[in-house]
Design an enzyme around this catalytic site. Structure first.
Site, PDB file in Angstrom:
ATOM      1  N   ARG A 131     -58.042  53.256 -54.648  1.00 39.14           N
ATOM      2  CA  ARG A 131     -57.833  54.431 -53.587  1.00 39.14           C
ATOM      3  C   ARG A 131     -58.532  53.909 -52.357  1.00 39.14           C
ATOM      4  NH1 ARG A 131     -60.509  60.248 -54.482  1.00 39.14           N
ATOM      5  NH2 ARG A 131     -62.511  59.059 -54.412  1.00 39.14           N
ATOM      6  N   THR A 191     -58.374  57.248 -46.425  1.00 36.90           N
ATOM      7  CA  THR A 191     -57.289  58.080 -46.476  1.00 36.90           C
ATOM      8  C   THR A 191     -57.300  58.521 -47.953  1.00 36.90           C
ATOM      9  OG1 THR A 191     -55.805  56.302 -47.593  1.00 36.90           O
ATOM     10  CG2 THR A 191     -55.967  56.339 -44.787  1.00 36.90           C
ATOM     11  N   ASP A 212     -68.803  56.934 -59.816  1.00 39.13           N
ATOM     12  CA  ASP A 212     -67.722  56.361 -59.631  1.00 39.13           C
ATOM     13  C   ASP A 212     -67.388  55.409 -61.115  1.00 39.13           C
ATOM     14  OD1 ASP A 212     -66.173  53.768 -59.175  1.00 39.13           O
ATOM     15  OD2 ASP A 212     -65.875  54.275 -56.905  1.00 39.13           O
ATOM     16  N   ASP A 232     -67.335  51.621 -61.209  1.00 40.26           N
ATOM     17  CA  ASP A 232     -68.529  50.997 -60.766  1.00 40.26           C
ATOM     18  C   ASP A 232     -69.338  50.983 -61.910  1.00 40.26           C
ATOM     19  OD1 ASP A 232     -67.652  50.265 -58.246  1.00 40.26           O
ATOM     20  OD2 ASP A 232     -68.734  51.661 -57.010  1.00 40.26           O
TER      21      ASP A 232
HETATM   22  C1  PRP Z   1     -60.744  55.831 -59.204  1.00 39.28           C
HETATM   23  C2  PRP Z   1     -60.438  56.388 -60.625  1.00 39.28           C
HETATM   24  C3  PRP Z   1     -58.947  56.732 -60.368  1.00 39.28           C
HETATM   25  C4  PRP Z   1     -59.100  57.038 -58.924  1.00 39.28           C
HETATM   26  C5  PRP Z   1     -58.828  58.639 -58.980  1.00 39.28           C
HETATM   27  O1  PRP Z   1     -60.379  54.510 -59.017  1.00 39.28           O
HETATM   28  O2  PRP Z   1     -60.343  55.592 -61.603  1.00 39.28           O
HETATM   29  O3  PRP Z   1     -58.032  55.635 -60.541  1.00 39.28           O
HETATM   30  O4  PRP Z   1     -60.371  56.747 -58.344  1.00 39.28           O
HETATM   31  O5  PRP Z   1     -58.950  59.255 -57.639  1.00 39.28           O
HETATM   32  P1  PRP Z   1     -57.747  59.980 -57.086  1.00 39.28           P
HETATM   33  O6  PRP Z   1     -57.264  61.236 -58.178  1.00 39.28           O
HETATM   34  O7  PRP Z   1     -58.225  60.702 -55.735  1.00 39.28           O
HETATM   35  O8  PRP Z   1     -56.488  59.111 -56.928  1.00 39.28           O
HETATM   36  P2  PRP Z   1     -60.696  53.622 -57.712  1.00 39.28           P
HETATM   37  O9  PRP Z   1     -59.981  53.862 -56.669  1.00 39.28           O
HETATM   38  O10 PRP Z   1     -62.188  53.832 -57.490  1.00 39.28           O
HETATM   39  O11 PRP Z   1     -60.557  52.213 -58.073  1.00 39.28           O
HETATM   40  P3  PRP Z   1     -61.148  51.197 -59.343  1.00 39.28           P
HETATM   41  O12 PRP Z   1     -60.918  51.779 -60.566  1.00 39.28           O
HETATM   42  O13 PRP Z   1     -60.546  49.911 -59.042  1.00 39.28           O
HETATM   43  O14 PRP Z   1     -62.784  51.170 -59.047  1.00 39.28           O
HETATM   44  N1  URA Z   2     -63.137  58.267 -58.764  1.00 35.73           N
HETATM   45  C1  URA Z   2     -64.018  58.184 -59.268  1.00 35.73           C
HETATM   46  O1  URA Z   2     -64.623  57.117 -59.995  1.00 35.73           O
HETATM   47  N2  URA Z   2     -64.892  59.093 -59.500  1.00 35.73           N
HETATM   48  C2  URA Z   2     -64.654  60.296 -58.647  1.00 35.73           C
HETATM   49  O2  URA Z   2     -65.545  61.261 -58.799  1.00 35.73           O
HETATM   50  C3  URA Z   2     -63.616  60.183 -57.956  1.00 35.73           C
HETATM   51  C4  URA Z   2     -62.575  59.222 -57.857  1.00 35.73           C
END
Ligand code: PRP
Ligand code: URA
Length: 212
Positions: A107, A111, A203, A206
């Site tokens: 994400r 944006t 997160d 993370d």
């Molecule tokens: C997080 C999570 C989802 C997304 C959810 O991933 O694991 O994929 O955010 O958010 P949304 O519903 O607003 O799209 P992230 O973008 O942090 O990527 P990552 O798993 O690589 O850390």
């Molecule tokens: N992605 C995450 O990992 N946590 C949130 O709360 C939203 C998006």
């Protein structure tokens, strides 16, 4: 609580207890990983409860009988990278022969729109049941994009499983993919101004992988 026709909240006491520990900011990475896997396994039991069976003839040590086995092509789970990876092993413990596809999305921090970087799923998508895995359904942008990519490859039967959902994300899935049922362990209150779920668990990627 808001009622969504595309949503099932799995409120089994074991799931809720483990989710409480998962949310706690004091929970170690080791425990966090183990809990994501355990909760996913418990959820997987419910999420797969209407998969199709077919009759098969088998011989017990005593006589011949008609038993039932899963029918059709192998179930396919699709973790959304990265955080969905933490859920995959839980489902694989229930369905060890499942196929595994991967969708890479992150994400954009400004944006909040998903950016795609990887896509690989098994052939014959139209004949398979898919379970998309991602712990967090926040704005719903990532989940909706993952389903759109699967649809473009012909996937018809898709379910989405997360651990924590925001109403905004469930609503977006309802609008963009009304035939994809969403399973979650909790429907939380709202998103904050950065698109994080409140109260949420922070997160997920993370916390699983030790990044920041
Ligand atoms: C997080 C999570 C989802 C997304 C959810 O991933 O694991 O994929 O955010 O958010 P949304 O519903 O607003 O799209 P992230 O973008 O942090 O990527 P990552 O798993 O690589 O850390
Ligand atoms: N992605 C995450 O990992 N946590 C949130 O709360 C939203 C998006």
């Amino acid at each position: 609580m808001t009622n969504f026709r595309n949503l099932t909240v799995l409120s089994h006491p074991l799931i809720q207890h483990k989710l409480a520990v998962l949310r706690d900011k004091g929970t170690s990475k080791k425990t966090f990983r183990a809990l994501v896997e355990e909760i996913s396994m418990l959820m997987g039991y419910e999420v797969t409860k209407d998969l199709k069976l077919e009759p098969v003839e088998i011989d017990t040590p005593l006589e011949r009988m008609t038993a039932h086995k899963m029918s059709g092509k192998k179930l396919t789970i699709v973790p959304v990278l990265r955080a969905g990876l933490g859920m995959a092993d839980g489902i694989l413990r229930l369905v060890p022969s499942a196929r595994v596809g991967h969708i890479g999305l992150y994400r954009d921090h400004v944006t909040l729109e998903p950016v795609d970087y990887y896509f690989k799923i098994p052939a014959e998508a139209e004949d398979r049941d898919f379970i998309v895995l991602d712990p967090m359904l926040a704005t719903g942008g990532s989940a909706a994009a993952a389903v759109t990519f699967l649809r473009r490859r012909g996937a018809g039967r898709i379910r989405f499983v997360c651990l924590v959902a925001a109403p905004e994300g469930v609503q977006r899935m309802l609008e963009e993919h009304p035939d994809v049922h969403v399973y979650t362990a909790a429907l939380d209150r709202q998103l904050n101004e950065h698109g994080y779920i409140l109260p949420g668990l922070g997160d997920a990627g993370d916390r699983l992988f030790g990044t920041r």
